[in-house]
Design an enzyme around this catalytic site. Structure first.
Site, PDB file in Angstrom:
ATOM      1  N   HIS A 120       0.867  -1.185   0.000  1.00 56.52           N
ATOM      2  CA  HIS A 120       0.000   0.000   0.000  1.00 56.52           C
ATOM      3  C   HIS A 120       0.904   1.234   0.000  1.00 56.52           C
ATOM      4  O   HIS A 120       1.536   1.545   1.005  1.00 56.52           O
ATOM      5  CB  HIS A 120      -0.926  -0.017   1.228  1.00 56.52           C
ATOM      6  CG  HIS A 120      -2.061   0.953   1.144  1.00 56.52           C
ATOM      7  ND1 HIS A 120      -3.363   0.608   1.470  1.00 56.52           N
ATOM      8  CD2 HIS A 120      -2.099   2.258   0.769  1.00 56.52           C
ATOM      9  CE1 HIS A 120      -4.147   1.681   1.306  1.00 56.52           C
ATOM     10  NE2 HIS A 120      -3.388   2.692   0.882  1.00 56.52           N
ATOM     11  N   LEU A 121       0.932   1.906  -1.141  1.00 59.15           N
ATOM     12  CA  LEU A 121       1.776   3.090  -1.321  1.00 59.15           C
ATOM     13  C   LEU A 121       1.634   4.068  -0.167  1.00 59.15           C
ATOM     14  O   LEU A 121       0.522   4.341   0.293  1.00 59.15           O
ATOM     15  CB  LEU A 121       1.320   3.851  -2.569  1.00 59.15           C
ATOM     16  CG  LEU A 121       1.824   3.474  -3.949  1.00 59.15           C
ATOM     17  CD1 LEU A 121       1.102   4.356  -4.957  1.00 59.15           C
ATOM     18  CD2 LEU A 121       3.323   3.645  -4.045  1.00 59.15           C
ATOM     19  N   HIS A 122       2.747   4.632   0.260  1.00 55.73           N
ATOM     20  CA  HIS A 122       2.671   5.748   1.205  1.00 55.73           C
ATOM     21  C   HIS A 122       3.946   6.577   1.100  1.00 55.73           C
ATOM     22  O   HIS A 122       5.032   6.049   0.938  1.00 55.73           O
ATOM     23  CB  HIS A 122       2.437   5.260   2.636  1.00 55.73           C
ATOM     24  CG  HIS A 122       3.425   4.229   3.110  1.00 55.73           C
ATOM     25  ND1 HIS A 122       3.334   2.891   2.751  1.00 55.73           N
ATOM     26  CD2 HIS A 122       4.511   4.336   3.888  1.00 55.73           C
ATOM     27  CE1 HIS A 122       4.329   2.228   3.303  1.00 55.73           C
ATOM     28  NE2 HIS A 122       5.068   3.071   3.996  1.00 55.73           N
ATOM     29  N   GLU A 123       3.762   7.877   1.199  1.00 57.07           N
ATOM     30  CA  GLU A 123       4.869   8.822   1.145  1.00 57.07           C
ATOM     31  C   GLU A 123       5.246   9.214   2.569  1.00 57.07           C
ATOM     32  O   GLU A 123       4.371   9.443   3.400  1.00 57.07           O
ATOM     33  CB  GLU A 123       4.429  10.055   0.358  1.00 57.07           C
ATOM     34  CG  GLU A 123       5.489  11.121   0.224  1.00 57.07           C
ATOM     35  CD  GLU A 123       4.892  12.415  -0.300  1.00 57.07           C
ATOM     36  OE1 GLU A 123       5.365  12.907  -1.310  1.00 57.07           O
ATOM     37  OE2 GLU A 123       3.915  12.899   0.312  1.00 57.07           O
TER      38      GLU A 123
END
Ligand code: ZN
Length: 161
Positions: A120-123
């Protein structure tokens, strides 16, 4: 980041990471934790900003899309634009609440790059202070971390615009 900050509570994370069930970003994005337990500090239509439960520095925020996607190329234009907007608002809230001297902002894409929840993409948005490796021992006792996190969350929610 080229050198890790001293973050002893990450040992607890490493020890318990395999026990986690489901995706914390999906749960937080859907509001499943409720406002009191949630580490979300700001929400948009497609994405949201939340505190990292296992921070590299005080005020370590993450911005993630609500959708469970792993690749930047999978983001829609609206999601990408909102993530950018939430990043700008996160920087403003952190500046208003804590006045850091600098920031590290970036993505760890894939587990080998250090992405703990790579699916799950996260910055990451990590506030930095000169000499902040010396700042960390204040937070060394892992038992104080949850309380510290909620206090930090409340300050950032109050500073969110
Ligand atoms: Zn997810």
């Amino acid at each position: 980041m080229t050198r890790p900050l001293w973050a002893p509570w990450r040992l607890d994370y490493i020890e318990h990471a395999s026990e986690q069930v489901g995706c914390v970003f999906c749960a937080e994005g859907a509001g499943e934790l409720g406002d009191d337990a949630s580490l979300v500090v700001g929400r948009g239509e497609h994405a949201f900003a939340l505190l990292n439960k296992f921070p590299y520095a005080a005020g370590h925020l993450m911005v993630a899309p609500k959708r469970h996607v792993a690749a930047l190329a999978e983001l829609t234009h609206d999601e990408a634009a909102e993530i950018h907007g939430l990043t700008v608002r996160s920087l403003a809230a952190l500046t208003a609440a804590f006045g850091p001297e600098a920031f590290n902002v970036g993505w760890n894409l894939g587990e080998v790059a250090g992405g703990s929840i790579a699916a799950h993409l996260h910055e990451h948005i990590v506030p930095r202070w000169a000499g902040d490796t010396n700042f960390m021992p204040v937070l060394a006792d892992i038992k104080v971390i949850p309380e510290h996190l909620l206090e930090t969350r409340n300050r950032l929610r109050a500073a969110w615009t």
